[in-house]
Motif scaffolding. Structure first.
Motif, PDB file in Angstrom:
ATOM      1  N   GLN A 136       0.836   3.633  11.671  1.00  0.00           N
ATOM      2  CA  GLN A 136       1.299   3.351  10.312  1.00  0.00           C
ATOM      3  C   GLN A 136       2.722   2.803  10.301  1.00  0.00           C
ATOM      4  O   GLN A 136       3.040   1.894   9.529  1.00  0.00           O
ATOM      5  CB  GLN A 136       1.230   4.613   9.454  1.00  0.00           C
ATOM      6  N   GLN A 137       3.571   3.330  11.167  1.00  0.00           N
ATOM      7  CA  GLN A 137       4.941   2.827  11.229  1.00  0.00           C
ATOM      8  C   GLN A 137       4.957   1.367  11.657  1.00  0.00           C
ATOM      9  O   GLN A 137       5.679   0.540  11.085  1.00  0.00           O
ATOM     10  CB  GLN A 137       5.778   3.663  12.200  1.00  0.00           C
ATOM     11  N   LEU A 138       4.154   1.023  12.668  1.00  0.00           N
ATOM     12  CA  LEU A 138       4.102  -0.357  13.129  1.00  0.00           C
ATOM     13  C   LEU A 138       3.520  -1.261  12.051  1.00  0.00           C
ATOM     14  O   LEU A 138       4.009  -2.379  11.840  1.00  0.00           O
ATOM     15  CB  LEU A 138       3.269  -0.447  14.408  1.00  0.00           C
ATOM     16  N   LEU A 139       2.489  -0.797  11.354  1.00  0.00           N
ATOM     17  CA  LEU A 139       1.860  -1.593  10.299  1.00  0.00           C
ATOM     18  C   LEU A 139       2.827  -1.850   9.151  1.00  0.00           C
ATOM     19  O   LEU A 139       2.972  -2.981   8.673  1.00  0.00           O
ATOM     20  CB  LEU A 139       0.614  -0.873   9.775  1.00  0.00           C
ATOM     21  N   SER A 140       3.503  -0.801   8.696  1.00  0.00           N
ATOM     22  CA  SER A 140       4.329  -0.900   7.492  1.00  0.00           C
ATOM     23  C   SER A 140       5.740  -1.418   7.752  1.00  0.00           C
ATOM     24  O   SER A 140       6.368  -1.961   6.836  1.00  0.00           O
ATOM     25  CB  SER A 140       4.415   0.475   6.801  1.00  0.00           C
ATOM     26  N   CYS A 141       6.245  -1.240   8.961  1.00  0.00           N
ATOM     27  CA  CYS A 141       7.659  -1.537   9.214  1.00  0.00           C
ATOM     28  C   CYS A 141       7.909  -2.794  10.032  1.00  0.00           C
ATOM     29  O   CYS A 141       9.051  -3.257  10.092  1.00  0.00           O
ATOM     30  CB  CYS A 141       8.313  -0.341   9.905  1.00  0.00           C
ATOM     31  N   SER A 142       6.870  -3.340  10.684  1.00  0.00           N
ATOM     32  CA  SER A 142       7.044  -4.549  11.484  1.00  0.00           C
ATOM     33  C   SER A 142       7.081  -5.762  10.552  1.00  0.00           C
ATOM     34  O   SER A 142       6.090  -6.082   9.905  1.00  0.00           O
ATOM     35  CB  SER A 142       5.913  -4.694  12.500  1.00  0.00           C
ATOM     36  N   ARG A 143       8.203  -6.421  10.488  1.00  0.00           N
ATOM     37  CA  ARG A 143       8.381  -7.539   9.569  1.00  0.00           C
ATOM     38  C   ARG A 143       7.682  -8.805  10.064  1.00  0.00           C
ATOM     39  O   ARG A 143       7.347  -8.931  11.231  1.00  0.00           O
ATOM     40  CB  ARG A 143       9.874  -7.818   9.368  1.00  0.00           C
ATOM     41  N   ASN A 144       7.497  -9.749   9.139  1.00  0.00           N
ATOM     42  CA  ASN A 144       6.880 -11.047   9.440  1.00  0.00           C
ATOM     43  C   ASN A 144       5.475 -10.914  10.006  1.00  0.00           C
ATOM     44  O   ASN A 144       5.035 -11.736  10.809  1.00  0.00           O
ATOM     45  CB  ASN A 144       7.766 -11.839  10.413  1.00  0.00           C
ATOM     46  N   SER A 183       1.795  12.185  14.009  1.00  0.00           N
ATOM     47  CA  SER A 183       1.931  13.380  13.180  1.00  0.00           C
ATOM     48  C   SER A 183       3.168  13.298  12.291  1.00  0.00           C
ATOM     49  O   SER A 183       3.201  13.888  11.213  1.00  0.00           O
ATOM     50  CB  SER A 183       1.984  14.641  14.063  1.00  0.00           C
ATOM     51  N   CYS A 184       4.179  12.560  12.736  1.00  0.00           N
ATOM     52  CA  CYS A 184       5.387  12.361  11.930  1.00  0.00           C
ATOM     53  C   CYS A 184       5.123  11.362  10.808  1.00  0.00           C
ATOM     54  O   CYS A 184       5.591  11.539   9.682  1.00  0.00           O
ATOM     55  CB  CYS A 184       6.527  11.881  12.825  1.00  0.00           C
ATOM     56  N   TYR A 185       4.383  10.308  11.128  1.00  0.00           N
ATOM     57  CA  TYR A 185       4.120   9.231  10.160  1.00  0.00           C
ATOM     58  C   TYR A 185       2.632   8.896  10.235  1.00  0.00           C
ATOM     59  O   TYR A 185       2.217   7.978  10.909  1.00  0.00           O
ATOM     60  CB  TYR A 185       4.975   8.020  10.527  1.00  0.00           C
ATOM     61  N   PRO A 186       1.769   9.650   9.538  1.00  0.00           N
ATOM     62  CA  PRO A 186       0.315   9.539   9.673  1.00  0.00           C
ATOM     63  C   PRO A 186      -0.259   8.227   9.141  1.00  0.00           C
ATOM     64  O   PRO A 186       0.323   7.570   8.283  1.00  0.00           O
ATOM     65  CB  PRO A 186      -0.207  10.729   8.846  1.00  0.00           C
ATOM     66  N   TRP A 187      -1.430   7.885   9.661  1.00  0.00           N
ATOM     67  CA  TRP A 187      -2.165   6.677   9.281  1.00  0.00           C
ATOM     68  C   TRP A 187      -2.811   6.847   7.911  1.00  0.00           C
ATOM     69  O   TRP A 187      -3.394   7.887   7.608  1.00  0.00           O
ATOM     70  CB  TRP A 187      -3.223   6.374  10.327  1.00  0.00           C
ATOM     71  N   THR A 188      -2.710   5.795   7.075  1.00  0.00           N
ATOM     72  CA  THR A 188      -3.301   5.836   5.734  1.00  0.00           C
ATOM     73  C   THR A 188      -4.340   4.743   5.516  1.00  0.00           C
ATOM     74  O   THR A 188      -4.913   4.649   4.442  1.00  0.00           O
ATOM     75  CB  THR A 188      -2.213   5.702   4.659  1.00  0.00           C
ATOM     76  N   SER A 189      -4.572   3.897   6.530  1.00  0.00           N
ATOM     77  CA  SER A 189      -5.546   2.795   6.450  1.00  0.00           C
ATOM     78  C   SER A 189      -5.167   1.737   5.426  1.00  0.00           C
ATOM     79  O   SER A 189      -6.027   1.003   4.938  1.00  0.00           O
ATOM     80  CB  SER A 189      -6.961   3.323   6.135  1.00  0.00           C
ATOM     81  N   SER A 190      -3.897   1.655   5.065  1.00  0.00           N
ATOM     82  CA  SER A 190      -3.466   0.634   4.103  1.00  0.00           C
ATOM     83  C   SER A 190      -1.993   0.331   4.314  1.00  0.00           C
ATOM     84  O   SER A 190      -1.240   1.177   4.795  1.00  0.00           O
ATOM     85  CB  SER A 190      -3.706   1.109   2.666  1.00  0.00           C
ATOM     86  N   ILE A 191      -1.600  -0.867   3.933  1.00  0.00           N
ATOM     87  CA  ILE A 191      -0.205  -1.260   4.044  1.00  0.00           C
ATOM     88  C   ILE A 191       0.588  -0.600   2.923  1.00  0.00           C
ATOM     89  O   ILE A 191       0.092  -0.425   1.816  1.00  0.00           O
ATOM     90  CB  ILE A 191      -0.056  -2.801   3.973  1.00  0.00           C
ATOM     91  N   SER A 192       1.795  -0.186   3.230  1.00  0.00           N
ATOM     92  CA  SER A 192       2.657   0.444   2.241  1.00  0.00           C
ATOM     93  C   SER A 192       4.106   0.175   2.619  1.00  0.00           C
ATOM     94  O   SER A 192       4.399  -0.344   3.699  1.00  0.00           O
ATOM     95  CB  SER A 192       2.397   1.955   2.167  1.00  0.00           C
ATOM     96  N   GLU A 193       5.021   0.525   1.747  1.00  0.00           N
ATOM     97  CA  GLU A 193       6.435   0.334   2.024  1.00  0.00           C
ATOM     98  C   GLU A 193       6.847   1.140   3.252  1.00  0.00           C
ATOM     99  O   GLU A 193       6.412   2.270   3.449  1.00  0.00           O
ATOM    100  CB  GLU A 193       7.260   0.785   0.814  1.00  0.00           C
ATOM    101  N   CYS A 194       7.678   0.539   4.102  1.00  0.00           N
ATOM    102  CA  CYS A 194       8.161   1.219   5.301  1.00  0.00           C
ATOM    103  C   CYS A 194       8.971   2.445   4.910  1.00  0.00           C
ATOM    104  O   CYS A 194       9.895   2.359   4.095  1.00  0.00           O
ATOM    105  CB  CYS A 194       9.007   0.266   6.135  1.00  0.00           C
ATOM    106  N   PRO A 252       8.760  10.779   6.993  1.00  0.00           N
ATOM    107  CA  PRO A 252       8.534  10.774   5.547  1.00  0.00           C
ATOM    108  C   PRO A 252       8.103  12.169   5.092  1.00  0.00           C
ATOM    109  O   PRO A 252       7.006  12.614   5.411  1.00  0.00           O
ATOM    110  CB  PRO A 252       7.412   9.749   5.363  1.00  0.00           C
ATOM    111  N   THR A 253       8.959  12.862   4.384  1.00  0.00           N
ATOM    112  CA  THR A 253       8.719  14.279   4.073  1.00  0.00           C
ATOM    113  C   THR A 253       7.485  14.490   3.218  1.00  0.00           C
ATOM    114  O   THR A 253       6.838  15.532   3.301  1.00  0.00           O
ATOM    115  CB  THR A 253       9.942  14.883   3.377  1.00  0.00           C
ATOM    116  N   TYR A 254       7.141  13.523   2.360  1.00  0.00           N
ATOM    117  CA  TYR A 254       5.971  13.711   1.501  1.00  0.00           C
ATOM    118  C   TYR A 254       4.666  13.407   2.239  1.00  0.00           C
ATOM    119  O   TYR A 254       3.579  13.703   1.753  1.00  0.00           O
ATOM    120  CB  TYR A 254       6.064  12.817   0.257  1.00  0.00           C
ATOM    121  N   ILE A 255       4.777  12.822   3.448  1.00  0.00           N
ATOM    122  CA  ILE A 255       3.602  12.530   4.257  1.00  0.00           C
ATOM    123  C   ILE A 255       3.389  13.593   5.320  1.00  0.00           C
ATOM    124  O   ILE A 255       2.276  14.001   5.611  1.00  0.00           O
ATOM    125  CB  ILE A 255       3.735  11.138   4.925  1.00  0.00           C
TER     126      ILE A 255
END
Length: 235
Positions: free
Chosen positions: A132-140, A165-176, A190-193
């Motif tokens: 999820q981090q790579l999906l949401s945070c990798s630019r371009n 476990s720190c940044y779980p997969w959600t199967s969708s793009i979202s804000e980094c 992300p504390t809410y995740i």
């Protein structure tokens, strides 16, 4: 197939074709395996599967700019059979389901990195890193609509990845949700995740490429999983 609806796969190719399932399983004695219906694919077209279950965007020019590794190999030094699960038992990660998100570029990269960390540390670090981090945070990149492997590796080299476990997969793009900082050793989860407050960032060195079947087999045999791309199949 029970009471499931039968789809017309003549006008548009289906991912699951009941007629093909029947024909394959009629030849079980010859083939030695059976085809099954996967519910998640039932009723989906080939084009839907291609856009949502793949996702790697090829760039021949960028791939060829990777540092080439040349090896002098002697014929016969590679075993006829090899099973990574036997060489590195309980270390190689299991396949992950990317869901209906064209993120094969994410999962293949993260799986290779995670497995190689586990192999290099002899199983002491078996952290599966965050797709999820790579999906949401990798630019371009195009998120669930595709991405380039070279950019994925560059992101991990510069910024690193925390655990899934720190940044779980959600199967969708979202804000980094994790800041891109080059010199940080850890990052705030992300504390809410996640219930975990922070995670170690895993980084890689320069990426390289290997050509030839023997070279690829040698790399897998001694270093672990690789990513494969067919360079003569670009549009």
């Amino acid at each position: 197939m029970g009471s499931q609806v039968k789809f017309d796969c003549k006008n548009e190719t289906c991912l699951i074709d009941e007629d093909i399932l029947v024909r394959v399983n009629e030849n079980y004695g010859i083939l030695g395996w059976r085809a099954s219906n996967y519910t998640a694919y039932w009723g989906k077209t080939y084009n839907e599967g291609r856009s949502s279950r793949l996702g790697t965007i090829h760039s021949k020019e960028k791939i060829l700019r990777m540092t080439p590794i040349s090896q002098v190999l002697v014929s016969g030094t590679i075993p006829r059979t090899f099973d990574a699960r036997l060489k590195w038992p309980n270390i190689i990660s299991k396949p992950k389901d990317q869901g209906w998100c064209g993120a094969s570029w994410v999962f293949s990269t993260v799986s290779v990195v995670s497995d190689r960390f586990a192999i290099m540390t002899n199983g002491k670090d078996q952290t599966f890193l965050s797709p999820q981090q790579l999906l949401s945070c990798s630019r371009n990149q195009r998120g669930c609509k595709g991405g380039q492997l070279t950019r994925a590796w560059t992101f991990i080299r510069k910024y690193g990845l925390v655990s899934e476990s720190c940044y779980p997969w959600t199967s969708s793009i979202s804000e980094c949700k994790i800041r891109r900082l080059k010199n940080q050793l850890t990052a705030q989860c992300p504390t809410y995740i996640s219930d975990i407050t922070s995670g170690k960032l895993h980084r890689v060195g320069p990426v390289y490429r290997i050509a030839g079947e023997l070279g690829i087999m040698h790399e897998i045999l001694y270093s672990g999983p690789v990513q494969g791309i067919i360079l003569n199949d670009f549009s």
